[in-house]
Design a protein around this motif. Structure first.
Motif, PDB file in Angstrom:
ATOM      1  N   ILE A 111       0.862  -1.183   0.000  1.00  0.00           N
ATOM      2  CA  ILE A 111       0.000   0.000   0.000  1.00  0.00           C
ATOM      3  C   ILE A 111       0.899   1.234   0.000  1.00  0.00           C
ATOM      4  CG2 ILE A 111      -1.717   1.334   1.280  1.00  0.00           C
ATOM      5  CD1 ILE A 111      -2.878  -1.212   0.139  1.00  0.00           C
ATOM      6  N   MET A 112       0.595   2.191  -0.867  1.00  0.00           N
ATOM      7  CA  MET A 112       1.318   3.464  -0.881  1.00  0.00           C
ATOM      8  C   MET A 112       0.331   4.597  -0.637  1.00  0.00           C
ATOM      9  SD  MET A 112       3.751   5.299  -3.771  1.00  0.00           S
ATOM     10  CE  MET A 112       2.461   5.944  -4.838  1.00  0.00           C
ATOM     11  N   ALA A 113       0.643   5.469   0.297  1.00  0.00           N
ATOM     12  CA  ALA A 113      -0.175   6.647   0.578  1.00  0.00           C
ATOM     13  C   ALA A 113       0.611   7.894   0.200  1.00  0.00           C
ATOM     14  CB  ALA A 113      -0.562   6.694   2.055  1.00  0.00           C
ATOM     15  N   CYS A 114      -0.018   8.790  -0.541  1.00  0.00           N
ATOM     16  CA  CYS A 114       0.611  10.048  -0.957  1.00  0.00           C
ATOM     17  C   CYS A 114      -0.320  11.191  -0.581  1.00  0.00           C
ATOM     18  CB  CYS A 114       0.832  10.082  -2.467  1.00  0.00           C
ATOM     19  SG  CYS A 114       1.790   8.702  -3.117  1.00  0.00           S
ATOM     20  N   ASP A 115       0.155  12.128   0.211  1.00  0.00           N
ATOM     21  CA  ASP A 115      -0.726  13.244   0.579  1.00  0.00           C
ATOM     22  C   ASP A 115       0.002  14.576   0.512  1.00  0.00           C
ATOM     23  OD1 ASP A 115      -0.275  14.117   3.751  1.00  0.00           O
ATOM     24  OD2 ASP A 115       0.406  12.100   3.252  1.00  0.00           O
ATOM     25  N   TYR A 116      -0.765  15.589   0.159  1.00  0.00           N
ATOM     26  CA  TYR A 116      -0.225  16.943   0.082  1.00  0.00           C
ATOM     27  C   TYR A 116       0.092  17.448   1.484  1.00  0.00           C
ATOM     28  CZ  TYR A 116      -1.560  17.545  -4.837  1.00  0.00           C
ATOM     29  OH  TYR A 116      -1.669  17.447  -6.204  1.00  0.00           O
ATOM     30  N   SER A 117       1.245  18.048   1.637  1.00  0.00           N
ATOM     31  CA  SER A 117       1.658  18.590   2.924  1.00  0.00           C
ATOM     32  C   SER A 117       1.127  20.010   3.096  1.00  0.00           C
ATOM     33  CB  SER A 117       3.191  18.595   3.016  1.00  0.00           C
ATOM     34  OG  SER A 117       3.632  19.279   4.163  1.00  0.00           O
ATOM     35  N   ARG A 281       0.329   1.192 -17.285  1.00  0.00           N
ATOM     36  CA  ARG A 281       0.981   0.423 -16.219  1.00  0.00           C
ATOM     37  C   ARG A 281      -0.062  -0.206 -15.297  1.00  0.00           C
ATOM     38  NH1 ARG A 281       3.042   5.446 -17.205  1.00  0.00           N
ATOM     39  NH2 ARG A 281       5.275   5.597 -17.718  1.00  0.00           N
ATOM     40  N   ALA A 282      -1.275  -0.374 -15.811  1.00  0.00           N
ATOM     41  CA  ALA A 282      -2.408  -0.787 -14.985  1.00  0.00           C
ATOM     42  C   ALA A 282      -2.200  -2.129 -14.302  1.00  0.00           C
ATOM     43  CB  ALA A 282      -3.674  -0.829 -15.833  1.00  0.00           C
ATOM     44  N   ALA A 283      -1.401  -2.991 -14.884  1.00  0.00           N
ATOM     45  CA  ALA A 283      -1.171  -4.301 -14.270  1.00  0.00           C
ATOM     46  C   ALA A 283      -0.259  -4.209 -13.054  1.00  0.00           C
ATOM     47  CB  ALA A 283      -0.570  -5.261 -15.296  1.00  0.00           C
ATOM     48  N   ARG A 284       0.471  -3.094 -12.932  1.00  0.00           N
ATOM     49  CA  ARG A 284       1.465  -2.961 -11.873  1.00  0.00           C
ATOM     50  C   ARG A 284       0.953  -2.215 -10.650  1.00  0.00           C
ATOM     51  NH1 ARG A 284       6.568  -3.996 -13.248  1.00  0.00           N
ATOM     52  NH2 ARG A 284       6.491  -4.792 -11.101  1.00  0.00           N
ATOM     53  N   ALA A 285      -0.016  -1.343 -10.830  1.00  0.00           N
ATOM     54  CA  ALA A 285      -0.474  -0.508  -9.708  1.00  0.00           C
ATOM     55  C   ALA A 285      -1.915  -0.080  -9.933  1.00  0.00           C
ATOM     56  CB  ALA A 285       0.426   0.714  -9.552  1.00  0.00           C
ATOM     57  N   ALA A 301       5.302  -4.837  -5.317  1.00  0.00           N
ATOM     58  CA  ALA A 301       6.416  -4.443  -4.454  1.00  0.00           C
ATOM     59  C   ALA A 301       7.627  -3.961  -5.255  1.00  0.00           C
ATOM     60  CB  ALA A 301       6.809  -5.607  -3.544  1.00  0.00           C
ATOM     61  N   ASP A 302       7.894  -4.595  -6.404  1.00  0.00           N
ATOM     62  CA  ASP A 302       9.079  -4.216  -7.176  1.00  0.00           C
ATOM     63  C   ASP A 302       8.840  -3.013  -8.092  1.00  0.00           C
ATOM     64  OD1 ASP A 302       7.402  -5.423  -8.978  1.00  0.00           O
ATOM     65  OD2 ASP A 302       8.917  -6.757  -9.850  1.00  0.00           O
ATOM     66  N   PHE A 303       7.613  -2.466  -8.044  1.00  0.00           N
ATOM     67  CA  PHE A 303       7.280  -1.294  -8.864  1.00  0.00           C
ATOM     68  C   PHE A 303       7.027  -0.071  -7.995  1.00  0.00           C
ATOM     69  CE2 PHE A 303       4.204   1.120 -11.603  1.00  0.00           C
ATOM     70  CZ  PHE A 303       5.035   1.293 -12.710  1.00  0.00           C
ATOM     71  N   ALA A 304       7.197  -0.244  -6.673  1.00  0.00           N
ATOM     72  CA  ALA A 304       6.795   0.798  -5.724  1.00  0.00           C
ATOM     73  C   ALA A 304       7.522   2.118  -5.939  1.00  0.00           C
ATOM     74  CB  ALA A 304       6.996   0.304  -4.294  1.00  0.00           C
ATOM     75  N   GLU A 305       8.835   2.080  -6.117  1.00  0.00           N
ATOM     76  CA  GLU A 305       9.587   3.328  -6.264  1.00  0.00           C
ATOM     77  C   GLU A 305       9.261   4.028  -7.575  1.00  0.00           C
ATOM     78  OE1 GLU A 305      11.214   5.038  -4.129  1.00  0.00           O
ATOM     79  OE2 GLU A 305      10.963   3.539  -2.565  1.00  0.00           O
ATOM     80  N   VAL A 326       4.146  20.230  -1.949  1.00  0.00           N
ATOM     81  CA  VAL A 326       4.991  19.166  -1.405  1.00  0.00           C
ATOM     82  C   VAL A 326       4.121  17.948  -1.148  1.00  0.00           C
ATOM     83  CG1 VAL A 326       6.450  18.478   0.549  1.00  0.00           C
ATOM     84  CG2 VAL A 326       6.629  20.790  -0.403  1.00  0.00           C
ATOM     85  N   VAL A 327       4.610  16.780  -1.544  1.00  0.00           N
ATOM     86  CA  VAL A 327       3.861  15.526  -1.404  1.00  0.00           C
ATOM     87  C   VAL A 327       4.633  14.579  -0.498  1.00  0.00           C
ATOM     88  CG1 VAL A 327       2.826  13.566  -2.615  1.00  0.00           C
ATOM     89  CG2 VAL A 327       2.928  15.813  -3.728  1.00  0.00           C
ATOM     90  N   ASP A 328       4.003  14.143   0.578  1.00  0.00           N
ATOM     91  CA  ASP A 328       4.587  13.152   1.483  1.00  0.00           C
ATOM     92  C   ASP A 328       4.114  11.767   1.059  1.00  0.00           C
ATOM     93  OD1 ASP A 328       5.791  15.138   3.055  1.00  0.00           O
ATOM     94  OD2 ASP A 328       3.981  15.386   4.268  1.00  0.00           O
ATOM     95  N   THR A 329       5.021  10.784   1.089  1.00  0.00           N
ATOM     96  CA  THR A 329       4.667   9.429   0.664  1.00  0.00           C
ATOM     97  C   THR A 329       5.120   8.409   1.702  1.00  0.00           C
ATOM     98  OG1 THR A 329       6.748   9.094  -0.531  1.00  0.00           O
ATOM     99  CG2 THR A 329       4.919  10.060  -1.765  1.00  0.00           C
ATOM    100  N   GLY A 330       4.461   7.257   1.688  1.00  0.00           N
ATOM    101  CA  GLY A 330       4.843   6.169   2.582  1.00  0.00           C
ATOM    102  C   GLY A 330       4.333   4.851   2.049  1.00  0.00           C
ATOM    103  N   PHE A 331       5.016   3.771   2.425  1.00  0.00           N
ATOM    104  CA  PHE A 331       4.636   2.424   2.002  1.00  0.00           C
ATOM    105  C   PHE A 331       4.384   1.557   3.223  1.00  0.00           C
ATOM    106  CE2 PHE A 331       7.295   3.926  -1.531  1.00  0.00           C
ATOM    107  CZ  PHE A 331       6.488   3.648  -2.614  1.00  0.00           C
ATOM    108  N   GLY A 332       3.605   0.504   3.031  1.00  0.00           N
ATOM    109  CA  GLY A 332       3.378  -0.444   4.111  1.00  0.00           C
ATOM    110  C   GLY A 332       2.596  -1.639   3.622  1.00  0.00           C
TER     111      GLY A 332
END
Length: 339
Positions: A111-117, A281-285, A301-305, A326-332
């Motif tokens: 899971i990747m979350a991206c939010d505006y700071s 890239r729909a198959a990846r994310a 997982a191998d496409f996250a970055e 500015v966009v903050d991101t995180g994975f989990g």
């Protein structure tokens, strides 16, 4: 309240002691019971709204929960979520975060979350053109620390105490929502006069913000509406109402609506750009959720970055403001870990 000899700070329209959240928060330091009631209500709401209902909302064909988004569900233009509502799960409490842990990635994915700071504060800087706010954001400073240094006369932001930063943060966000000196005093646990002094100092240091607020209220009264940065109108039918309460509410909305509305416009523009970027890239994310200023994805997982760099670019370029987005991101492995 009578038995415990607690003051009824907030009363109902009929003059009886109120037990709503505001009333209980006001007396929570006077006795342990009000805090226990608030905690119980919070847990009961989480249970009735999420832990009991989410399992029943799972689609038998997909094994997933599918929310419904409503384009015209909010006056400011924000997307609204329902059946189930996934936009108001508490994030500041441990119990709320436990609900978010239930949203998990399938094997091999993350899971990747991206939010505006601080996007609404950045929009405030853009709209008001206040030199101090623009300088703080352009230089990449902690804007709350920079505000505290200005308001409390610290030699540099590094000299600001944690209490001063907390007060500055309350002022920064409170003024956007029309918070009064009384509201600020209650939030910070200080005297009303001291809170009024803080607000006066703030406007003295950021005169562009005061000018923007005065100008926006005047325009709203004259036109009956305000606009986002992109020209979308937000109508205020009560801006000239005879009823003081209705008029005051509309005046508060006149200040906040351009910021919240512009933030809504920006993330929708970002979603369109992200969707176009993701199609080949729909198959990846997969973009799976929008929570106001945040986009949530499921990704190999191998496409996250690769996804991170692509999404951040789309979100950052969704608008050209006087200050950077500015966009903050995180994975989990789940939504909570992604924060």
């Amino acid at each position: 309240m009578d038995e415990l000899k607690l003051d009824a700070v907030v009363k109902t329209p009929g003059g009886q002691p109120s037990t709503n959240e505001e009333a209980l928060e006001a007396i929570a330091d006077a006795h342990p019971l009000p805090r226990l009631i608030l905690e119980y209500r919070g847990l009961a709401k989480l249970r009735s709204t999420y832990t009991e209902k989410l399992p029943g909302a799972i689609n038998p064909d997909t094994g997933r929960v599918h929310t419904s988004y409503h384009q015209a569900g909010a006056a400011t233009g924000r997307l609204a979520s329902s059946d189930p509502n996934l936009q108001n799960i508490p994030i500041r409490t441990e119990d709320g975060r436990r609900i978010r842990k239930a949203f998990i990635a399938p094997p091999g994915r993350r899971i990747m979350a991206c939010d505006y700071s601080q996007i609404e504060l950045r929009i405030m800087a853009h709209l008001s053109e206040d030199a101090g706010l623009l300088r703080a954001f352009e230089s990449g400073q902690d804007v709350h620390r920079a505000t505290a240094a200005e308001v409390f006369g610290a030699t540099s932001p590094e000299d600001v105490t944690s209490d001063q930063r907390r007060a500055a943060k309350a002022i920064n966000f409170g003024l956007m929502y029309g918070m009064s000196a009384f509201g600020l005093a209650r939030q910070l646990g200080i005297a009303r006069g001291e809170a009024q002094d803080y607000i006066a100092l703030y406007f003295a240091r950021y005169p562009g913000v005061r000018a923007y607020m005065d100008r926006t209220r005047a325009q709203a009264k004259d036109q009956g509406y305000v606009e986002t940065v992109f020209g979308r109108r937000l109508y205020l039918p009560d801006i000239n109402a005879r009823n003081q309460g209705l008029r005051a509410g509309a005046e508060r909305a006149a200040i906040n609506a351009p910021m919240q509305g512009t933030a809504a416009d920006i993330i929708k523009r970002a979603m369109v750009a992200v969707d176009a970027w993701l199609r080949p890239r729909a198959a990846r994310a997969l973009m799976i959720m929008q929570v106001h200023d945040e986009l949530v994805f499921e990704v190999d997982a191998d496409f996250a970055e690769t996804l991170r760099s692509g999404v951040v670019a789309c979100m950052r370029d969704a608008a050209a403001l006087r200050v950077p987005l500015v966009v903050d991101t995180g994975f989990g492995d789940n939504w909570d870990e992604a924060h």
